[in-house]
Scaffold this motif. Structure first.
Motif, mmCIF file in Angstrom:
data_model
loop_
_atom_site.group_PDB
_atom_site.id
_atom_site.type_symbol
_atom_site.label_atom_id
_atom_site.label_comp_id
_atom_site.label_asym_id
_atom_site.label_seq_id
_atom_site.Cartn_x
_atom_site.Cartn_y
_atom_site.Cartn_z
ATOM 1 N N VAL A 52 -40.883 -31.390 -5.852
ATOM 2 C CA VAL A 52 -41.705 -30.418 -5.128
ATOM 3 C C VAL A 52 -42.385 -29.469 -6.107
ATOM 4 O O VAL A 52 -43.575 -29.160 -5.969
ATOM 5 C CB VAL A 52 -40.860 -29.653 -4.084
ATOM 6 N N TRP A 56 -46.333 -28.954 -6.629
ATOM 7 C CA TRP A 56 -46.900 -27.612 -6.492
ATOM 8 C C TRP A 56 -47.744 -27.267 -7.721
ATOM 9 O O TRP A 56 -48.840 -26.746 -7.606
ATOM 10 C CB TRP A 56 -45.782 -26.606 -6.289
ATOM 11 N N TYR A 57 -47.232 -27.575 -8.900
ATOM 12 C CA TYR A 57 -47.994 -27.304 -10.116
ATOM 13 C C TYR A 57 -49.264 -28.150 -10.150
ATOM 14 O O TYR A 57 -50.334 -27.663 -10.506
ATOM 15 C CB TYR A 57 -47.150 -27.557 -11.362
ATOM 16 N N TRP A 70 -53.290 -20.794 -7.509
ATOM 17 C CA TRP A 70 -52.133 -19.972 -7.874
ATOM 18 C C TRP A 70 -51.959 -19.931 -9.385
ATOM 19 O O TRP A 70 -51.520 -18.931 -9.939
ATOM 20 C CB TRP A 70 -50.867 -20.453 -7.158
ATOM 21 N N ALA A 90 -42.741 -22.780 -11.307
ATOM 22 C CA ALA A 90 -42.948 -23.750 -10.224
ATOM 23 C C ALA A 90 -41.616 -24.138 -9.581
ATOM 24 O O ALA A 90 -41.517 -24.254 -8.354
ATOM 25 C CB ALA A 90 -43.671 -24.991 -10.749
ATOM 26 N N TRP A 93 -40.472 -21.280 -7.389
ATOM 27 C CA TRP A 93 -41.207 -21.301 -6.129
ATOM 28 C C TRP A 93 -40.626 -22.372 -5.201
ATOM 29 O O TRP A 93 -40.410 -22.133 -4.024
ATOM 30 C CB TRP A 93 -42.697 -21.563 -6.378
ATOM 31 N N SER A 94 -40.373 -23.545 -5.756
ATOM 32 C CA SER A 94 -39.841 -24.647 -4.958
ATOM 33 C C SER A 94 -38.471 -24.306 -4.367
ATOM 34 O O SER A 94 -38.206 -24.558 -3.196
ATOM 35 C CB SER A 94 -39.742 -25.903 -5.818
ATOM 36 N N GLN A 97 -38.524 -22.169 -1.336
ATOM 37 C CA GLN A 97 -38.960 -22.817 -0.107
ATOM 38 C C GLN A 97 -37.788 -23.444 0.648
ATOM 39 O O GLN A 97 -37.863 -23.673 1.847
ATOM 40 C CB GLN A 97 -40.023 -23.879 -0.400
ATOM 41 N N PRO A 107 -49.620 -19.224 -2.297
ATOM 42 C CA PRO A 107 -50.811 -20.063 -2.285
ATOM 43 C C PRO A 107 -52.073 -19.208 -2.237
ATOM 44 O O PRO A 107 -52.087 -18.152 -1.617
ATOM 45 C CB PRO A 107 -50.675 -20.896 -1.011
ATOM 46 N N GLU A 112 -53.633 -25.447 -1.322
ATOM 47 C CA GLU A 112 -52.270 -25.041 -1.613
ATOM 48 C C GLU A 112 -51.481 -24.666 -0.357
ATOM 49 O O GLU A 112 -50.275 -24.752 -0.338
ATOM 50 C CB GLU A 112 -52.276 -23.862 -2.598
#
Length: 113
Positions: A52, A56-57, A70, A90, A93-94, A97, A107, A112
């Motif tokens: 994830v 995201w990155y 971002w 990253a 952030w993951s 979530q 985002p 995003e």
């Protein structure tokens, strides 16, 4: 040739499962068995979060030209921060979530979101 490689990989996974099952059969302590199951879940959670975080990155680089991402807002471009710091951000952030935690990275565009 690609099918042969895939078949060999699949056979290795079957062999690995067999080895793991044999190891489980040798565990006589219920406490060790429970600890190994917890460890397995933690590793799985980290593996999922790794993928994830990587996506995201990657998404941070997919914005339209001229549109902020971002990575732009939080100065996460390769020339601005080290690879370790960008990956840790990253991954953080993951992890937020999947858990009731917060992070200041959000985002910035529709891709995003």
């Amino acid at each position: 040739s690609i099918r042969v490689v895939r078949t060999v990989r699949l056979l290795r996974l079957v062999k690995l499962k067999r080895v793991i099952d044999m190891a489980k059969d040798r565990i006589t302590s219920e406490v060790v068995f429970i600890l190994l199951n917890i460890l397995k879940l933690i590793v799985l959670l980290l593996l999922v979060n790794h993928f994830v975080a990587s996506l995201w990155y990657l998404m941070g680089g997919l914005g339209n030209p001229g549109q902020l991402t971002w990575r732009d807002v939080y100065r996460m471009q390769p020339q601005q921060e080290s690879l370790e710091y960008r990956y840790a951000t990253a991954l953080h952030w993951s992890l937020t979530q999947f858990t009731p935690a917060t992070v200041d990275v959000h985002p910035q565009n529709m891709v995003e979101r």
